[in-house]
Design a protein around this motif. Sequence first.
Motif, mmCIF file in Angstrom:
data_model
loop_
_atom_site.group_PDB
_atom_site.id
_atom_site.type_symbol
_atom_site.label_atom_id
_atom_site.label_comp_id
_atom_site.label_asym_id
_atom_site.label_seq_id
_atom_site.Cartn_x
_atom_site.Cartn_y
_atom_site.Cartn_z
ATOM 1 N N UNK A 62 -1.080 -26.420 0.009
ATOM 2 C CA UNK A 62 0.103 -25.868 0.434
ATOM 3 C C UNK A 62 0.769 -24.898 -0.799
ATOM 4 N N UNK A 63 0.624 -23.648 -0.821
ATOM 5 C CA UNK A 63 1.267 -22.783 -1.819
ATOM 6 C C UNK A 63 2.150 -21.893 -1.260
ATOM 7 N N UNK A 64 3.443 -21.692 -1.661
ATOM 8 C CA UNK A 64 4.497 -20.978 -1.075
ATOM 9 C C UNK A 64 4.455 -19.585 -0.723
ATOM 10 N N UNK A 65 3.499 -19.025 -1.756
ATOM 11 C CA UNK A 65 3.018 -17.497 -1.500
ATOM 12 C C UNK A 65 2.128 -17.342 -0.680
ATOM 13 N N UNK A 66 1.395 -18.250 -0.030
ATOM 14 C CA UNK A 66 -0.175 -18.063 0.762
ATOM 15 C C UNK A 66 0.363 -17.435 2.112
ATOM 16 N N UNK A 67 1.296 -17.750 2.730
ATOM 17 C CA UNK A 67 1.706 -17.093 4.047
ATOM 18 C C UNK A 67 2.073 -15.798 3.760
ATOM 19 N N UNK A 68 3.262 -15.495 2.958
ATOM 20 C CA UNK A 68 3.704 -14.207 2.664
ATOM 21 C C UNK A 68 2.508 -13.283 2.085
ATOM 22 N N UNK A 69 1.637 -13.515 1.417
ATOM 23 C CA UNK A 69 0.559 -12.701 1.003
ATOM 24 C C UNK A 69 -0.586 -12.493 2.058
ATOM 25 N N UNK A 70 -0.773 -13.362 2.801
ATOM 26 C CA UNK A 70 -1.526 -13.110 4.097
ATOM 27 C C UNK A 70 -0.939 -12.195 5.299
ATOM 28 N N UNK A 71 0.472 -12.403 5.372
ATOM 29 C CA UNK A 71 0.982 -11.604 6.446
ATOM 30 C C UNK A 71 1.187 -10.279 5.714
ATOM 31 N N UNK A 72 1.231 -10.108 4.484
ATOM 32 C CA UNK A 72 1.372 -8.703 3.639
ATOM 33 C C UNK A 72 0.187 -7.892 4.079
ATOM 34 N N UNK A 73 -1.034 -8.636 3.697
ATOM 35 C CA UNK A 73 -2.335 -7.970 3.610
ATOM 36 C C UNK A 73 -2.672 -7.465 5.521
ATOM 37 N N UNK A 74 -2.198 -8.540 6.042
ATOM 38 C CA UNK A 74 -2.484 -8.083 7.632
ATOM 39 C C UNK A 74 -1.488 -6.997 8.081
ATOM 40 N N UNK A 75 -0.318 -6.915 7.472
ATOM 41 C CA UNK A 75 0.381 -5.682 8.065
ATOM 42 C C UNK A 75 -0.313 -4.474 7.257
ATOM 43 N N UNK A 76 -0.867 -4.593 5.850
ATOM 44 C CA UNK A 76 -1.305 -3.334 5.423
ATOM 45 C C UNK A 76 -2.533 -2.969 6.246
ATOM 46 N N UNK A 77 -3.324 -4.128 6.849
ATOM 47 C CA UNK A 77 -4.600 -3.593 7.695
ATOM 48 C C UNK A 77 -4.040 -2.857 8.567
ATOM 49 N N UNK A 78 -2.914 -3.405 9.419
ATOM 50 C CA UNK A 78 -2.579 -2.682 10.736
ATOM 51 C C UNK A 78 -2.042 -1.369 10.444
ATOM 52 N N UNK A 79 -1.414 -1.145 9.417
ATOM 53 C CA UNK A 79 -0.865 0.073 9.075
ATOM 54 C C UNK A 79 -1.988 0.951 8.658
ATOM 55 N N UNK A 80 -2.916 0.637 7.941
ATOM 56 C CA UNK A 80 -4.090 1.571 7.774
ATOM 57 C C UNK A 80 -4.855 1.899 9.090
ATOM 58 N N UNK A 81 -5.046 0.719 9.927
ATOM 59 C CA UNK A 81 -5.811 1.218 11.210
ATOM 60 C C UNK A 81 -4.733 2.004 12.034
ATOM 61 N N UNK A 82 -3.411 1.889 11.780
ATOM 62 C CA UNK A 82 -2.559 2.934 12.660
ATOM 63 C C UNK A 82 -2.842 4.599 12.566
ATOM 64 N N UNK A 83 -3.511 4.659 11.339
ATOM 65 C CA UNK A 83 -3.825 6.029 11.417
ATOM 66 C C UNK A 83 -5.117 6.649 12.217
ATOM 67 N N UNK A 84 -5.754 5.560 12.647
ATOM 68 C CA UNK A 84 -6.835 5.866 13.680
ATOM 69 C C UNK A 84 -6.316 6.515 15.032
ATOM 70 N N UNK A 85 -5.405 5.891 15.842
ATOM 71 C CA UNK A 85 -4.793 6.673 16.946
ATOM 72 C C UNK A 85 -3.845 7.835 16.587
ATOM 73 N N UNK A 86 -3.271 7.675 15.402
ATOM 74 C CA UNK A 86 -2.388 8.886 14.779
ATOM 75 C C UNK A 86 -3.211 10.199 14.644
ATOM 76 N N UNK A 87 -4.390 9.949 14.074
ATOM 77 C CA UNK A 87 -5.118 10.983 13.923
ATOM 78 C C UNK A 87 -5.844 11.676 15.209
ATOM 79 N N UNK A 88 -5.954 10.783 16.498
ATOM 80 C CA UNK A 88 -6.380 11.375 17.609
ATOM 81 C C UNK A 88 -5.291 12.254 18.393
ATOM 82 N N UNK A 89 -3.969 11.790 18.129
ATOM 83 C CA UNK A 89 -2.984 12.380 18.974
ATOM 84 C C UNK A 89 -2.018 13.200 18.350
ATOM 85 N N UNK A 90 -1.986 12.876 16.967
ATOM 86 C CA UNK A 90 -1.045 13.941 16.194
ATOM 87 C C UNK A 90 -1.984 15.195 15.747
#
Length: 386
Positions: A145-173
């Motif tokens: 139980x570390x208070x910053x564990x969940x925020x760090x995991x969520x932040x990294x997951x959101x960064x992954x989603x943001x990076x992956x969002x470039x893939x469909x954006x590249x195909x349609x934009x």
Amino acid sequence: MTLDAPTLVIVTVFVMVVMGALYLLSWSQARRTLALGFLGAAQLLGAVAVILFGLRGLIPDWLSIGLANAVMLTASGLIWGGARSFEGRRVPYLWIAAGPLAWLAACLVPPFYASLGARVILCSAIAGLSCALAARTLWHNRGERLPSRAPAAILLASEALLIWARIPATLVLPAPPTGMPGQTLWVAILCFVALLYTVAVSVLFMALAKERLEAEQRRAAETDPLTGIANRRALAAEAQRILAAGPAALLLFDLDHFKRVNDTFGHAAGDAVLVGFCALARQILPAGTAFGRLGGEEFACLLPGAGAAEAASVAETVRVAVSAMRPDLLPGLAVTVSIGVARRAGGPGTGDFESLLGLADRALYQAKAQGRDRVVLAGPGLRQVA
């Protein structure tokens, strides 16, 4: 100061270098936390990648495209490696290297290198995967139980989603304008997002390292260094919580003639007996039991919700098991234990741990007075358990 792309590149590089230096400085002071070294290297490599990206048009493309993305992918992989190292898991160096090597190999294929869309898709897929794996690594060890564990995991997951969002954006934009990237809105946006994530991830990982250090110091202050169980202070605190919640029974253990063991066989043998007793008791005592060392050869445990009969039964089981215990180095050494048992209804106004300990201590005194190696239950008349 105008927040155009060149300015943001400079600011991003500056922040990354500062964060990387702070990580490496922290690592130099806490060498056991290898994750700080990984993350420091990741930040510095990220700064190099941003510099190469920012010099697009001023340096050869194989540097600003090929090498820049390879360095950036290495930095992303090191973040994953840092997360695994932080969790005490093996760092997959070959898999970390696989991303940038796959990118460099793909760049040797002329049709791929000539396609901006193909380059964006491959690079985004690899970088997003590294962030997602780092997030998964942190999230899967939530038992610590570390208070910053969940925020760090969520932040990294959101960064992954943001990076992956470039893939469909590249195909349609439509493709971004060509020319010097320093003059385009795309580079400004990417630098700004990288700056935000650099600061946020760095702060959270620093917080994780600090929280773990504090937790380790807290455990050390509450743990008996020889036996690894709770010390008196930690046991008393846990006992107060248990007693406030409801009824509980206290078992007070005293190893018989322990001074004789030390005097005859030496303190190393005495320490082995103490450690062996604790290991044996842990196997026998029910789950949820608060078990700790009061000092010397005296131990205590609190059984939440246990009645007198159940507590006496558990105590007798421990007593019988201890009488059969034979240390490996001294198989001829017989060890026995005397046990005093006391019970309290629990809840507000029913007394504290020390008063319950006093009752169990009187029962223990009777057990020793009656010949040791027995269990005595506190209460009217103090009766011995058969």
